[in-house]
Design an enzyme around this catalytic site. Structure first.
Site, PDB file in Angstrom:
ATOM      1  N   GLY A 134     -10.308   7.232   1.501  1.00  0.00           N
ATOM      2  CA  GLY A 134      -9.720   9.617   0.776  1.00  0.00           C
ATOM      3  C   GLY A 134     -10.754  10.292   0.204  1.00  0.00           C
ATOM      4  O   GLY A 134     -10.588  11.251   1.091  1.00  0.00           O
ATOM      5  N   ARG A 173      -5.782   9.318 -10.455  1.00  0.00           N
ATOM      6  CA  ARG A 173      -6.605   9.604  -9.807  1.00  0.00           C
ATOM      7  C   ARG A 173      -6.078   9.892  -8.003  1.00  0.00           C
ATOM      8  O   ARG A 173      -4.678   9.241  -8.019  1.00  0.00           O
ATOM      9  CB  ARG A 173      -6.945   8.713  -8.743  1.00  0.00           C
ATOM     10  CG  ARG A 173      -8.706   8.542  -7.676  1.00  0.00           C
ATOM     11  CD  ARG A 173      -7.485   7.699  -6.599  1.00  0.00           C
ATOM     12  NE  ARG A 173      -8.490   8.286  -5.419  1.00  0.00           N
ATOM     13  CZ  ARG A 173      -8.247   6.859  -4.111  1.00  0.00           C
ATOM     14  NH1 ARG A 173      -6.594   7.343  -3.282  1.00  0.00           N
ATOM     15  NH2 ARG A 173      -8.903   7.318  -2.859  1.00  0.00           N
ATOM     16  N   GLY A 177      -6.113  10.942  -4.016  1.00  0.00           N
ATOM     17  CA  GLY A 177      -6.845  10.460  -2.345  1.00  0.00           C
ATOM     18  C   GLY A 177      -6.768  11.480  -1.520  1.00  0.00           C
ATOM     19  O   GLY A 177      -5.606  12.691  -2.194  1.00  0.00           O
ATOM     20  N   ASP A 178      -7.027  11.668  -0.544  1.00  0.00           N
ATOM     21  CA  ASP A 178      -6.574  12.347   0.892  1.00  0.00           C
ATOM     22  C   ASP A 178      -5.326  12.346   1.286  1.00  0.00           C
ATOM     23  O   ASP A 178      -4.743  13.486   1.394  1.00  0.00           O
ATOM     24  CB  ASP A 178      -7.609  12.049   2.330  1.00  0.00           C
ATOM     25  CG  ASP A 178      -6.871  10.581   2.541  1.00  0.00           C
ATOM     26  OD1 ASP A 178      -6.463   9.714   1.646  1.00  0.00           O
ATOM     27  OD2 ASP A 178      -7.285  10.017   3.830  1.00  0.00           O
ATOM     28  N   THR A 189      -5.338   6.678   7.044  1.00  0.00           N
ATOM     29  CA  THR A 189      -5.802   5.725   6.316  1.00  0.00           C
ATOM     30  C   THR A 189      -6.808   5.698   5.910  1.00  0.00           C
ATOM     31  O   THR A 189      -8.435   5.052   6.633  1.00  0.00           O
ATOM     32  CB  THR A 189      -5.256   4.554   6.654  1.00  0.00           C
ATOM     33  OG1 THR A 189      -5.568   3.928   7.766  1.00  0.00           O
ATOM     34  CG2 THR A 189      -3.518   4.788   7.182  1.00  0.00           C
ATOM     35  N   GLY A 190      -7.031   4.975   4.758  1.00  0.00           N
ATOM     36  CA  GLY A 190      -8.586   4.228   4.393  1.00  0.00           C
ATOM     37  C   GLY A 190      -8.958   5.498   3.038  1.00  0.00           C
ATOM     38  O   GLY A 190      -8.633   5.758   2.507  1.00  0.00           O
ATOM     39  N   THR A 193      -2.352   2.835   3.699  1.00  0.00           N
ATOM     40  CA  THR A 193      -1.159   4.225   3.289  1.00  0.00           C
ATOM     41  C   THR A 193      -0.069   3.934   4.984  1.00  0.00           C
ATOM     42  O   THR A 193      -0.442   3.457   5.141  1.00  0.00           O
ATOM     43  CB  THR A 193      -2.078   4.995   3.246  1.00  0.00           C
ATOM     44  OG1 THR A 193      -2.954   5.255   2.401  1.00  0.00           O
ATOM     45  CG2 THR A 193      -1.824   6.444   4.159  1.00  0.00           C
ATOM     46  N   THR A 227       2.011   7.043   0.339  1.00  0.00           N
ATOM     47  CA  THR A 227       0.691   5.858   0.395  1.00  0.00           C
ATOM     48  C   THR A 227       1.227   5.875  -1.280  1.00  0.00           C
ATOM     49  O   THR A 227       1.542   6.300  -2.397  1.00  0.00           O
ATOM     50  CB  THR A 227      -0.641   6.327   0.527  1.00  0.00           C
ATOM     51  OG1 THR A 227      -1.586   5.154  -0.052  1.00  0.00           O
ATOM     52  CG2 THR A 227      -1.137   7.474  -1.401  1.00  0.00           C
ATOM     53  N   SER A 271       0.930  -1.265  -0.198  1.00  0.00           N
ATOM     54  CA  SER A 271      -0.074   0.173   0.176  1.00  0.00           C
ATOM     55  C   SER A 271       0.549   1.241   0.241  1.00  0.00           C
ATOM     56  O   SER A 271       0.459   2.205  -0.096  1.00  0.00           O
ATOM     57  CB  SER A 271      -1.152   0.104   1.020  1.00  0.00           C
ATOM     58  OG  SER A 271      -0.188   0.141   2.236  1.00  0.00           O
TER      59      SER A 271
HETATM   60  N1  GLY Z   1      -5.757   7.106   2.098  1.00  0.00           N
HETATM   61  C1  GLY Z   1      -4.903   7.002   0.488  1.00  0.00           C
HETATM   62  C2  GLY Z   1      -6.142   6.477  -0.430  1.00  0.00           C
HETATM   63  O1  GLY Z   1      -7.150   6.998  -0.150  1.00  0.00           O
HETATM   64  O2  GLY Z   1      -5.510   7.329  -1.173  1.00  0.00           O
END
Ligand code: GLY
Length: 400
Positions: A303, A277, A279-280, A300-301, A249, A267, A122
């Site tokens: 995003g 794409r 994420g957060d 984590t999780g 992440t 991540t 990850s």
């Molecule tokens: N939290 C990592 C992502 O969604 O990319």
């Protein structure tokens, strides 16, 4: 006529900004970053240290009179992977903090272990690739005392995006550099750029994922998203990957005895994502936020759920208003739950069908891990490293 400035190599441009000839600037950077040593050891080469102190003026380190017990918190993979060495990320970060290292250098040295470890699918090298089979990495970091931050998104070919994010903070006036620009920035600073960050296993898993999902292009977008998630989780299980790392992440935050707080999140993002794409993780306020006087939070999780609610920022602001890290985090999870209304994001019980966790510490040295559902997080204190259960907002499982 001289070449336009933006067509010139970064070493020439940065060198010009700081009044160094390009060769001298490159020499200055490369003397600190021996590429081979960097990759072999995974050491936390402080790219920042390569910057002459005068670049932007040394941001003042806040001299806080307080004395607190040092602490490191991280996602659970921060107390799992060792990349063949003897220390996990939280152990490494804690040891460096208690030896007097800069807290950001310490937490980044910690996550470098996981970025370089091919077994964590990850993060960094061996992170699961996008839908085209290309590994694209996101990271950001914040330095509490210096009030500086930097990040990269969708960078390809560099195993340690956390160090590139730190270089963005230390060497530029910007926060976030993305894609090809981020890779060029890293290359110009002497980071090794490799053609492919896949391992044999991650490439095989991607091929299997592609084989199974291609016919789904003919479904409606909503049905396709559900089917792709089902197949993705099945492929992850079959290849022995942790399904919790579908959005995997690592976040790692540290507090020094002097009350200095720094954090980093890094991540490979959502497994088999649409190329590009983001994420957060590289976004301040979402994947990471901190205030040296208050505390830090990282995630984590899923995003997208975090981005809609900017929960790391919300958590730090909750703590600023006096909430304990656990309550501050649970409040953010409730916000996510109440903003999750689309059927495709709900399970049979009408609850969010995804996992999302936050890792939180405050300036007093209190900490918490919170999650939409049961999970674990990593902590290192003077008593050593531990993996502890997070406080879940909801009972049961995301997929039931
Ligand atoms: N939290 C990592 C992502 O969604 O990319």
């Amino acid at each position: 006529m001289p070449a336009r400035w933006y067509t010139q190599p970064l070493s020439r441009r940065v060198g010009a900004w700081i009044g160094l000839p390009p060769a001298a600037f490159r020499e200055c950077v490369m003397s600190r970053i021996n590429r081979r040593q960097f990759v072999q050891t995974g050491a936390a080469v402080a790219v920042a240290a390569a910057a002459p102190k005068s670049v932007f003026g040394q941001a003042p380190t806040v001299m806080t009179p307080k004395s607190v017990k040092p602490l490191v918190v991280a996602s659970a993979n921060g107390n799992r992977f060792k990349n063949g060495g003897t220390q996990t990320a939280v152990e490494k970060a804690f040891a460096m903090i208690t030896s007097g290292a800069d807290v950001l250098d310490a937490v980044i040295a910690g996550v470098n272990i996981v970025e370089l470890d091919p077994l964590d699918t990850s993060v960094g090298f061996g992170g699961l690739p996008n839908a085209d089979g290309v590994v694209q990495l996101d990271s950001c970091c914040m330095h509490g005392p210096k009030k500086r931050a930097g990040g990269v998104a969708e960078i390809e070919g560099v195993k340690t995006p956390s160090l590139v994010g730190k270089a963005v903070a230390d060497l530029t006036d910007h926060h976030l550099i993305v894609g090809q620009g981020a890779q060029e920035f890293a290359r110009n600073l002497g980071f090794e750029v490799v053609p492919d960050l896949n391992t044999d296993t991650s490439r095989k898993a991607w091929l299997e994922w592609k084989r199974r999902t291609d016919p789904l292009h003919y479904l409606t977008p909503a049905d396709r998203a559900l089917e792709v998630k089902k197949i993705s989780l099945a492929v992850m299980r079959e290849f022995g990957f942790d399904p919790a790392h579908y959005y995997g992440t690592i976040n790692c935050d540290g507090l020094s005895p002097k009350g200095e707080i720094c954090g980093v999140t890094t991540t490979s993002g959502l497994a088999w994502k649409i190329p590009g794409r983001t994420g957060d993780s590289p976004i301040l306020g979402a994947g990471l936020y901190l205030d040296n006087e208050v505390g830090a939070a990282g995630s984590t999780g899923r995003g997208e759920a975090n981005l809609y609610n900017l929960c790391s920022y919300l958590i730090v602001e909750n703590m600023r208003r006096g909430m304990h890290p656990k309550d501050a985090g649970l409040d953010a999870l409730k916000r996510i739950q109440s903003n999750t209304i689309e059927k495709r994001l709900l399970n049979d019980r009408g609850l969010p069908n995804f996992s999302i966790n936050f890792y939180i510490l405050n300036a007093k040295g209190e900490h918490a891990g919170v999650g939409m559902y049961a999970a674990t997080y990593a902590v290192c204190t003077e008593n050593g490293a531990q993996t502890l259960p997070v406080e879940p907002l909801l009972q049961g499982r995301a997929d039931q």
